[in-house]
Design a protein around this motif. Structure first.
Motif, PDB file in Angstrom:
ATOM      1  N   ALA A 172     -28.650  -7.528  30.214  1.00  0.00           N
ATOM      2  CA  ALA A 172     -27.982  -7.308  31.503  1.00  0.00           C
ATOM      3  C   ALA A 172     -26.596  -7.929  31.464  1.00  0.00           C
ATOM      4  O   ALA A 172     -26.404  -9.021  30.932  1.00  0.00           O
ATOM      5  N   ILE A 191     -28.847  -2.839  31.278  1.00  0.00           N
ATOM      6  CA  ILE A 191     -28.693  -2.646  32.718  1.00  0.00           C
ATOM      7  C   ILE A 191     -27.372  -3.249  33.166  1.00  0.00           C
ATOM      8  O   ILE A 191     -27.089  -4.426  32.900  1.00  0.00           O
ATOM      9  N   THR A 193     -25.287  -4.728  36.040  1.00  0.00           N
ATOM     10  CA  THR A 193     -25.664  -5.366  37.302  1.00  0.00           C
ATOM     11  C   THR A 193     -25.132  -4.623  38.519  1.00  0.00           C
ATOM     12  O   THR A 193     -25.650  -4.806  39.630  1.00  0.00           O
ATOM     13  N   ILE A 196     -27.883  -2.876  40.361  1.00  0.00           N
ATOM     14  CA  ILE A 196     -28.936  -3.581  41.113  1.00  0.00           C
ATOM     15  C   ILE A 196     -28.384  -4.369  42.292  1.00  0.00           C
ATOM     16  O   ILE A 196     -29.147  -4.921  43.087  1.00  0.00           O
ATOM     17  N   GLU A 197     -27.054  -4.444  42.412  1.00  0.00           N
ATOM     18  CA  GLU A 197     -26.425  -5.073  43.566  1.00  0.00           C
ATOM     19  C   GLU A 197     -25.152  -4.304  43.890  1.00  0.00           C
ATOM     20  O   GLU A 197     -24.598  -3.634  43.013  1.00  0.00           O
ATOM     21  N   LYS A 204     -28.599  -7.176  46.818  1.00  0.00           N
ATOM     22  CA  LYS A 204     -29.365  -6.194  46.046  1.00  0.00           C
ATOM     23  C   LYS A 204     -29.261  -4.824  46.707  1.00  0.00           C
ATOM     24  O   LYS A 204     -29.077  -4.716  47.921  1.00  0.00           O
ATOM     25  N   LEU A 210     -33.397   0.860  44.179  1.00  0.00           N
ATOM     26  CA  LEU A 210     -34.043  -0.004  43.193  1.00  0.00           C
ATOM     27  C   LEU A 210     -35.205   0.728  42.519  1.00  0.00           C
ATOM     28  O   LEU A 210     -35.378   0.662  41.296  1.00  0.00           O
ATOM     29  N   MET A 227     -35.859 -10.129  29.681  1.00  0.00           N
ATOM     30  CA  MET A 227     -34.443 -10.005  29.982  1.00  0.00           C
ATOM     31  C   MET A 227     -33.617 -11.014  29.181  1.00  0.00           C
ATOM     32  O   MET A 227     -34.053 -12.129  28.952  1.00  0.00           O
ATOM     33  N   ARG A 237     -30.531 -12.628  37.347  1.00  0.00           N
ATOM     34  CA  ARG A 237     -30.335 -11.856  38.579  1.00  0.00           C
ATOM     35  C   ARG A 237     -31.196 -10.594  38.551  1.00  0.00           C
ATOM     36  O   ARG A 237     -31.889 -10.270  39.518  1.00  0.00           O
ATOM     37  N   VAL A 238     -31.169  -9.884  37.428  1.00  0.00           N
ATOM     38  CA  VAL A 238     -31.988  -8.671  37.294  1.00  0.00           C
ATOM     39  C   VAL A 238     -33.470  -9.041  37.277  1.00  0.00           C
ATOM     40  O   VAL A 238     -34.293  -8.389  37.925  1.00  0.00           O
ATOM     41  N   LEU A 242     -36.401  -7.693  39.785  1.00  0.00           N
ATOM     42  CA  LEU A 242     -37.568  -6.967  39.269  1.00  0.00           C
ATOM     43  C   LEU A 242     -38.860  -7.617  39.763  1.00  0.00           C
ATOM     44  O   LEU A 242     -39.828  -6.913  40.103  1.00  0.00           O
ATOM     45  N   TRP A 388     -26.299 -14.868  41.535  1.00  0.00           N
ATOM     46  CA  TRP A 388     -26.564 -15.006  40.103  1.00  0.00           C
ATOM     47  C   TRP A 388     -27.072 -16.399  39.739  1.00  0.00           C
ATOM     48  O   TRP A 388     -28.123 -16.552  39.104  1.00  0.00           O
TER      49      TRP A 388
END
Length: 431
Positions: A172, A191, A193, A196-197, A204, A210, A227, A237-238, A242, A388
């Protein structure tokens, strides 16, 4: 009358006066002997083994009671001043009685370095790691994996804490995968970020977005996701989101990409492999909504002894010298929040890291938090500027076994956007 040191006096009283000088120090001693003299135990192995990972598939992991972790692998990363600061932080004095354990090379390296700095009463712990029942470990050490374990898993070798089902490794980072393209863990997905945000507050994305992202990356609720990131907090953060969504087994590579690189394990370059989308997550999203708090829920934790809203921001941010971000103008802190430490600025987390970037010992972190009245029996929510740094500490607290923890997603950015929210500035002490 001739004066003697506290150590000499203690040894004389115990009938071990021959230990009083460095020249007469025994080369080895047992844990019980050391404890009787209020000595210090130091584990010189990698932090992964200290935390609880066994060194072999058939052994037991963990560290000796009250042992500190000073990995021999860190020595080249620490100058003399830093090493002396580490000793001071752990109340180790030049006349302290110290016993080391690890392999021969590790203990020799640490002993040599300590001796050069004036720590002369250093021996080996003769019965180290021989009584599995007394070893201590982090509650969920398996949630922070280390490079060789991950490599062995990828090679289909037998490993401790093996995931039950499908495994996905994901890097990520913010933006396009520039560094990923040059070098990444073999088979890893990527991924951004930004997926996801989102702006304006970098909270988020909606649960529907999501759900689509998770499906795109082939993740189900029963997929084990490991991750990692060039920055640990990006991966965290990811990972935290999740977990909020309902993925049951999400782990972090401790120390991130740097730890993999330092281990000199195989890498590959290029774009991610094509991922087969998951037709169904297999569970309702969000599966753990309590892990993500909104502003009103965060407000509800303030002023309570059984709860803590915890700022994971640098001290200059906490007292209002800087906002920490070019795009966040207000300075200050949430009034009533407790300081959970972070690092030197908004992009560093030194307070939580060993010299190699891995997680600092659970005992050190717990003590740091306790000094600000943040304890594991409370309902604890971490926040930072936009999530984060808070997510990284959430993942550490979770690995430490803290039960009731979450992240205030909006953090300082959202709180400070409403002038009606109470703000504090200036030097202050624990609440």
């Amino acid at each position: 009358m001739k004066r003697v040191s506290q150590l000499t006096a203690a040894l004389m009283l115990s009938g071990l006066a021959h230990m009083a000088t460095a020249a007469d120090m025994p080369s080895q001693m047992t844990l019980s002997t050391l404890q009787a003299q209020h000595g210090v135990v130091i584990d010189t192995r990698l932090s992964a083994f200290y935390n609880g990972w066994p060194q072999t598939i058939s052994s037991v992991g963990g560290h000796e009671p009250a042992a500190l972790n000073l990995s021999a692998s860190w020595l080249d990363m620490m100058n003399d001043e830093q090493l002396q600061l580490w000793a001071k932080q752990h109340a180790i004095k030049p006349d302290s009685l110290i016993a080391l354990y690890g392999n021969d090379d590790e203990t020799k390296a640490v002993k040599t370095r300590l001796s050069k700095l004036g720590y002369q009463h250093v021996a080996l712990l003769s019965d180290a790691l021989q009584q599995p029942a007394r070893l201590q470990k982090m509650a969920h050490f398996e949630q922070l994996v280390y490079p060789q374990w991950l490599h062995n898993l990828m090679q289909n070798k037998a490993v401790v804490a093996k995931p039950a089902g499908e495994v996905k490794i994901i890097e990520a980072a913010w933006g396009a995968p520039k560094q990923y393209l040059l070098s990444h863990i073999p088979g890893a997905d990527y991924i951004d970020t930004n997926d996801i945000e989102s702006e304006p507050l970098w909270n988020k994305v909606s649960d529907d977005k999501l759900k689509a992202l998770i499906a795109k990356h082939g993740i189900r609720h029963d997929t084990t996701v490991i991750m990692y990131g060039r920055d640990v907090y990006a991966a965290a953060r990811v990972a935290q989101i999740l977990l909020y969504a309902g993925v049951k087994d999400v782990r972090l590579l401790d120390g991130g990409w740097q730890s993999w690189s330092d281990a000199k394990l195989p890498v590959e370059r290029g774009l991610p492999n094509d991922v087969k989308p998951a037709p169904d997550f297999g569970a309702t999203i969000p599966g753990q909504p309590q892990l993500m708090l909104d502003t009103e829920q965060a407000r509800g934790l303030l002023g309570r002894k059984d709860a803590s809203l915890v700022s994971i921001r640098s001290w200059p941010e906490f007292i209002g010298i800087t906002s920490g971000y070019s795009y966040i103008k207000p300075k200050g802190e949430i009034a009533g929040a407790r300081w959970g430490h972070a690092g030197s600025d908004s992009t560093h987390m030194e307070d939580f890291h060993n010299p190699d970037g891995t997680m600092r010992s659970a005992d050190d972190i717990a003590a740091m938090w306790k000094s600000w009245n943040i304890t594991p029996d409370q309902h604890v929510a971490f926040y930072c500027g936009t999530g984060w740094r808070a997510s990284e500490t959430f993942m550490y607290a979770r690995a430490m076994g803290w039960q009731n923890v979450g992240v205030y997603d909006g953090g300082w950015y959202e709180w400070s956007s409403n002038p009606k929210n109470p703000v504090a500035t200036g030097e202050r002490k624990p609440l």
